[in-house]
Design an enzyme around this catalytic site. Structure first.
Site: not given
Lengths: 467, 255
Positions: A202-203, A233, A323-324, A422, A446
């Site tokens: 959350e925010p 997010w 997920e991780r 470069g 995380g």
């Protein structure tokens, strides 16, 4: 007629150089008796050659067509079964033909490639870990690692959208949903006709996830829940920049205690559910859409509660593990590409009359990158090969592998830019994009600091002595 | 109708091959291998013919080392029904030669009662392009090589085949049973989907050997030596069109 053919389907962007061979492959001679010991880490057996008892014997006649006894198959941790090998070759061929060529343009335009995403559905990748009865492919955590590793080598941003859909939504629902919920939502999600995601952060609540403010209250007639709050997010939070994606798993508080969290299925168009904002100007991962999603008295039918009321904290923790692993695999994949690119460049590019790879400073970049990449990859498959997707309590190494690999990927990408000079700093040579994408993996799923916290908690409690 | 398809494991088309240290062939160790691209096209065509209900079963055959089974699994994942692996230790790019393979395929056609054989027009390692014509001769069947279009006609008793030749496109009608070899433009092979990769594991694979088939596979030719092609020299810049014409006329003698 016999020359000059062009294999159109596979004629993707030229590879920089053939995949790095695993040293234990292709050994034509039977491995020595003590090969077993070295098999786990895929080390060559040359060091033990002298102990081979039959090394001086005349080899069997070359033209004998008798099947030669096959050498015992050495365990390959990166492809433990034939199906895993097959999955990897299939995904790699697809990636080289379809994913590589589009990556630069879609990332530059900050656009999600929905048609390409749907092709992942046709291949069976979107429901990789889902049983066949719900339209999935029925594979395991190792397969999840392989798919993410291969996709991320070409386009981490596209892979992130894939992860949010296939792990955070699809795998999460497959593990935690009821038969009715899975039957209703998974076939479309596995096919790619619906794009899904998951809403946790959350925010004002990230690492402190159980401090979330989004709350769900049951309506007095018991027919639905009312959700209020905002989620931040959210990968796949929008697909077109105008509206939400199709379907989400949303975590919300349903009680007063910290762990009183429940999970809900929320579909696009639910009353009170809307796109807050599409997040712009991300450092990397630009071909995946990130959004804030808002719930204003959002009505969710009771049948969309996934699992038990106040029972979602365990679901959340279980799904964070895979997920991780997926995110760690993304780091490994982008690191592989960076090593390939810097190695090829250091071989070709000359300075002071010598190829760059003749200089010790460059040798250090290339060699350390390869060693760290292989270390990360070995840790990744060590974790993935043991991870039962229906289990929980594997947090220490799920956190650990992402902690290690995210940093590894970022540093390898950084060295790749340094070797290319470069050229490394501009988009055309890909490592600039991989470097930007790599940073997200130290934050999303995380933060490094969250992994530190979780790991020390686990080490303190359960791992006084390590095996 | 049963279709027999040949699939060969070769060095992947994208690999930069190197001559081995003993100069007797290219290096095979630690080199990526995959299904010969023309064999992939053959498999795809067989699967399409089955989808059109022209065929009821597809059997894939691979002759080669143990690893040829991986190639057979790929074919099974693409839609082939079962596999036959004829195991031999011979180097598939040099020692395993077209006549021996054609003889083994002829035995298998007989054993399986196949009504159509589809092979790649050539393998990208040996580049012989001989197996299909030899097989047709051994069987006494009509052949259509370098097929760029295949269509069942005469109530599935014949095939109309478009073939690419050096002078243009030719259309043949071949009565069945027949042997086809596939050219590059015939189709675009599908990717094996992940669920089909999982299903392929359960499909049957029969293990045979050249001895069991009663075929002598001793090579008739051997490689004496192999060398890398000469390095191309750097080009030169010319000052003017006149100089270019002069060099083309007097040095290169192409004008």
């Amino acid at each position: 007629m016999l020359i000059g053919f062009n294999f159109s389907r596979r004629a993707g962007r030229a590879r920089f150089f053939p995949p790095l061979p695993c040293p234990s492959f292709g050994a034509a001679t039977p491995p020595p008796l003590n090969a077993q010991r070295s098999a786990l880490l895929c080390i060559t057996t040359t060091a033990t050659k002298h102990s081979r008892p039959f090394v001086n014997q005349t080899p069997p006649h070359r033209f004998s067509s008798e099947p030669v006894p096959s050498p015992p198959v050495q365990f390959d941790p990166f492809n433990p079964t034939e199906e895993h090998t097959h999955l990897r070759t299939t995904v790699r061929a697809f990636v080289e033909k379809e994913v590589d060529p589009q990556a630069l343009a879609f990332n530059r335009r900050e656009e999600f490639n929905l048609p390409l995403f749907r092709k992942l559905g046709e291949l069976g990748l979107l429901g990789l870990s889902v049983p066949a009865e719900y339209g999935g492919s029925g594979m395991d955590a190792t397969a999840v690692a392989i798919a993410h590793e291969e996709l991320s080598a070409a386009d981490p941003a596209f892979c992130l959208a894939y992860l949010a859909h296939s792990l955070l939504f699809v795998n999460n629902l497959a593990q935690n949903g009821s038969h009715a919920q899975k039957s209703k939502y998974l076939p479309a999600a596995c096919a790619g006709t619906a794009v899904g995601g998951m809403c946790m952060s959350e925010p004002g609540a990230g690492t402190d996830v159980l401090g979330m403010g989004t709350a769900a209250t049951k309506a007095s007639d018991g027919s639905h829940y009312i959700l209020n709050g905002a989620k931040m997010w959210i990968t796949n939070g929008t697909v077109d920049g105008q509206s939400t994606g199709d379907v989400y798993l949303v975590y919300a508080k349903t009680g007063q205690a910290a762990k009183d969290v429940s999970m809900f299925l929320v579909e696009k168009g639910s009353p009170g559910f809307r796109l807050g904002q599409k997040l712009e100007d991300k450092l990397g991962m630009r071909a995946s859409m990130t959004a804030e999603l808002v719930f204003d008295d959002c009505r969710v039918p009771v049948e969309n509660l996934v699992g038990k009321e106040d029972g979602a904290a365990a679901c959340m923790m279980r799904n964070l593990e895979i997920e991780r692993v997926g995110l760690a695999a993304m780091s490994v994949g982008l690191a592989r590409r960076c090593v390939e690119i810097m190695n090829a460049y250091a071989k070709e590019r000359k300075a002071f009359g010598q190829p760059l790879n003749a200089f010790g400073q460059v040798q250090r970049h290339v060699a350390e990158s390869y060693a760290e990449y292989m270390a990360g990859r070995a840790y990744l498959y060590y974790v993935a090969n043991q991870l039962d997707l229906s289990s929980s309590g594997n947090g220490l190494d799920a956190d650990g592998v992402k902690l290690y690999c995210a940093k590894m990927g970022k540093e390898v990408a950084d060295r790749a830019i340094q070797v290319l000079g470069g050229y490394g700093y501009v988009g055309e040579y890909q490592v600039e994009r991989l470097w930007r994408d790599a940073k997200l993996l130290e934050i999303g799923g995380g933060t490094n600091e969250a992994h530190h916290k979780n790991m020390v908690r686990d080490l303190r409690k359960h791992h006084e002595r390590l095996l | 109708m049963r279709i027999l398809v040949g699939v060969k494991r070769v060095i992947d088309y994208a690999v930069k091959v190197r001559v081995a240290a003993d100069k007797k062939g290219v290096e095979l160790n630690n080199v990526k291998h995959s299904m010969n691209p023309f064999c992939e096209i053959a498999v795809e065509e067989a699967v399409r013919l089955k989808e059109k209900k022209f065929a009821t079963e597809i059997v894939a055959v691979s002759v080669g080392t143990k690893q040829a089974q991986e190639t057979l699994r790929t074919a099974l994942a693409m839609g082939v029904d079962r596999g036959i692996h004829v195991e031999t230790a011979l180097r598939a790019d040099q020692e395993l030669q077209p006549l021996a393979v054609a003889k083994m395929l002829a035995k298998l056609v007989d054993k399986e009662k196949a009504g159509l054989v589809i092979l790649g027009k050539q393998s990208i390692d040996g580049d012989n392009a001989q197996t299909a014509p030899m097989l047709a001769a051994l069987l006494g069947w009509p052949q259509a090589t370098f097929a760029a279009g295949v269509e069942p006609v005469d109530e599935n008793k014949a095939l109309k085949v478009e073939r690419e030749t050096d002078t243009g496109s030719e259309v043949l009608k071949v009565n069945l049973p027949a042997v086809l070899s596939t050219d590059l433009r015939l189709n675009t092979p599908r990717y094996a989907t992940i669920p089909n990769i999982m299903k392929a594991k359960k499909k049957p694979m029969e293990l045979l050997s050249p001895e069991k088939l009663g075929v002598d596979v001793t090579p008739k030719t051997s490689v004496v030596s192999m060398a890398e092609p000469g390095k191309r020299k750097a080009g030169i810049m010319v000052e003017s069109v006149d100089e270019l014409l002069d060099k083309l006329k007097n040095e290169a003698k192409v004008l």
